[in-house]
Design a protein around this motif. Structure first.
Motif, PDB file in Angstrom:
ATOM      1  N   HIS A   6      25.989 -56.558 -10.683  1.00 31.33           N
ATOM      2  CA  HIS A   6      27.036 -55.799  -9.980  1.00 31.33           C
ATOM      3  C   HIS A   6      28.435 -56.250 -10.399  1.00 31.33           C
ATOM      4  CE1 HIS A   6      26.834 -59.285  -7.256  1.00 31.33           C
ATOM      5  NE2 HIS A   6      27.993 -58.890  -6.764  1.00 31.33           N
ATOM      6  N   HIS A   7      28.584 -57.535 -10.774  1.00 28.86           N
ATOM      7  CA  HIS A   7      29.876 -58.016 -11.278  1.00 28.86           C
ATOM      8  C   HIS A   7      30.193 -57.364 -12.625  1.00 28.86           C
ATOM      9  CE1 HIS A   7      30.229 -61.032  -8.160  1.00 28.86           C
ATOM     10  NE2 HIS A   7      29.051 -61.545  -8.489  1.00 28.86           N
ATOM     11  N   ILE A   8      29.192 -57.259 -13.478  1.00 27.18           N
ATOM     12  CA  ILE A   8      29.378 -56.637 -14.791  1.00 27.18           C
ATOM     13  C   ILE A   8      29.734 -55.161 -14.626  1.00 27.18           C
ATOM     14  CG2 ILE A   8      28.172 -55.943 -16.906  1.00 27.18           C
ATOM     15  CD1 ILE A   8      26.568 -58.619 -16.597  1.00 27.18           C
ATOM     16  N   THR A 103      33.695 -66.044 -15.150  1.00 23.38           N
ATOM     17  CA  THR A 103      33.708 -67.465 -14.754  1.00 23.38           C
ATOM     18  C   THR A 103      34.051 -67.628 -13.273  1.00 23.38           C
ATOM     19  OG1 THR A 103      35.971 -67.666 -15.625  1.00 23.38           O
ATOM     20  CG2 THR A 103      34.168 -68.393 -17.050  1.00 23.38           C
ATOM     21  N   ALA A 104      34.939 -66.797 -12.745  1.00 18.95           N
ATOM     22  CA  ALA A 104      35.293 -66.893 -11.326  1.00 18.95           C
ATOM     23  C   ALA A 104      34.105 -66.556 -10.428  1.00 18.95           C
ATOM     24  CB  ALA A 104      36.470 -65.970 -11.013  1.00 18.95           C
ATOM     25  N   GLU A 105      33.158 -65.762 -10.963  1.00 14.79           N
ATOM     26  CA  GLU A 105      31.967 -65.382 -10.210  1.00 14.79           C
ATOM     27  C   GLU A 105      30.802 -66.333 -10.455  1.00 14.79           C
ATOM     28  OE1 GLU A 105      33.761 -63.325 -12.115  1.00 14.79           O
ATOM     29  OE2 GLU A 105      34.532 -61.795 -10.758  1.00 14.79           O
ATOM     30  N   LYS A 142      24.088 -68.563 -15.840  1.00 13.38           N
ATOM     31  CA  LYS A 142      24.624 -69.045 -14.566  1.00 13.38           C
ATOM     32  C   LYS A 142      25.288 -70.392 -14.813  1.00 13.38           C
ATOM     33  CE  LYS A 142      24.546 -69.263  -9.918  1.00 13.38           C
ATOM     34  NZ  LYS A 142      25.809 -68.970  -9.319  1.00 13.38           N
ATOM     35  N   ILE A 143      26.552 -70.542 -14.362  1.00 11.25           N
ATOM     36  CA  ILE A 143      27.266 -71.826 -14.572  1.00 11.25           C
ATOM     37  C   ILE A 143      27.526 -72.511 -13.242  1.00 11.25           C
ATOM     38  CG2 ILE A 143      28.287 -71.275 -16.791  1.00 11.25           C
ATOM     39  CD1 ILE A 143      30.825 -70.388 -15.380  1.00 11.25           C
TER      40      ILE A 143
END
Length: 143
Positions: A6-8, A103-105, A142-143
């Motif tokens: 959903h972020h993409i 990165t913020a997500e 995933k980071i």
């Protein structure tokens, strides 16, 4: 959160909104198309998210987003040309963005490819619809 798709989708909607026009008129972008919406428009929606690396240290997925431009013409008054212009604009935007920054997500998008573009021609009453489905694959960690 482990769902990146959903972020993409939101990043693609933000990237394309206001940047594609036909004859000086912006082509609207939707995730859910309003009933009765006139063409042309672009629908962007999530398609597949699947794990591609099973190990203890990384959580990697492949996320496929579909971008579907749609045009139509009454009888034989038009053709695929407007669809081709929209696709060209979309590809220009996507290909210049080598990676989507998530990165913020909490995600790192490390690969973006256009898997395929499928073209369709549909008929309804006296109207001919030209549409394409662009499948964009993003490999995400995933980071």
């Amino acid at each position: 959160m482990n769902e990146a798709l959903h972020h993409i989708r939101k990043k693609y909607i933000d990237l394309i909104t206001g940047n594609i026009d036909i004859n000086g008129t912006n082509v609207p972008i939707y995730n859910v198309v309003p009933i009765g919406e006139n063409t042309p428009f672009i629908r962007i929606y999530s398609y597949i998210q699947e794990e591609i690396d099973y190990n203890n240290t990384n959580f990697n997925t492949e996320c496929v987003t579909r971008i579907e431009p749609i045009t139509s013409f009454i009888s034989d008054s038009g053709g695929e040309y407007h669809l081709n212009l929209i696709i060209d604009g979309i590809l220009s935007l996507i290909r210049t963005q080598t990676n989507i920054d998530l990165t913020a997500e909490g995600f790192n998008v490390y690969t973006t490819t256009i898997d395929k573009i499928r073209y369709f021609e549909d008929y309804k009453n006296d109207e001919t619809y030209y549409r394409a489905i662009i499948e964009v694959s993003n490999k995400v960690e995933k980071i």
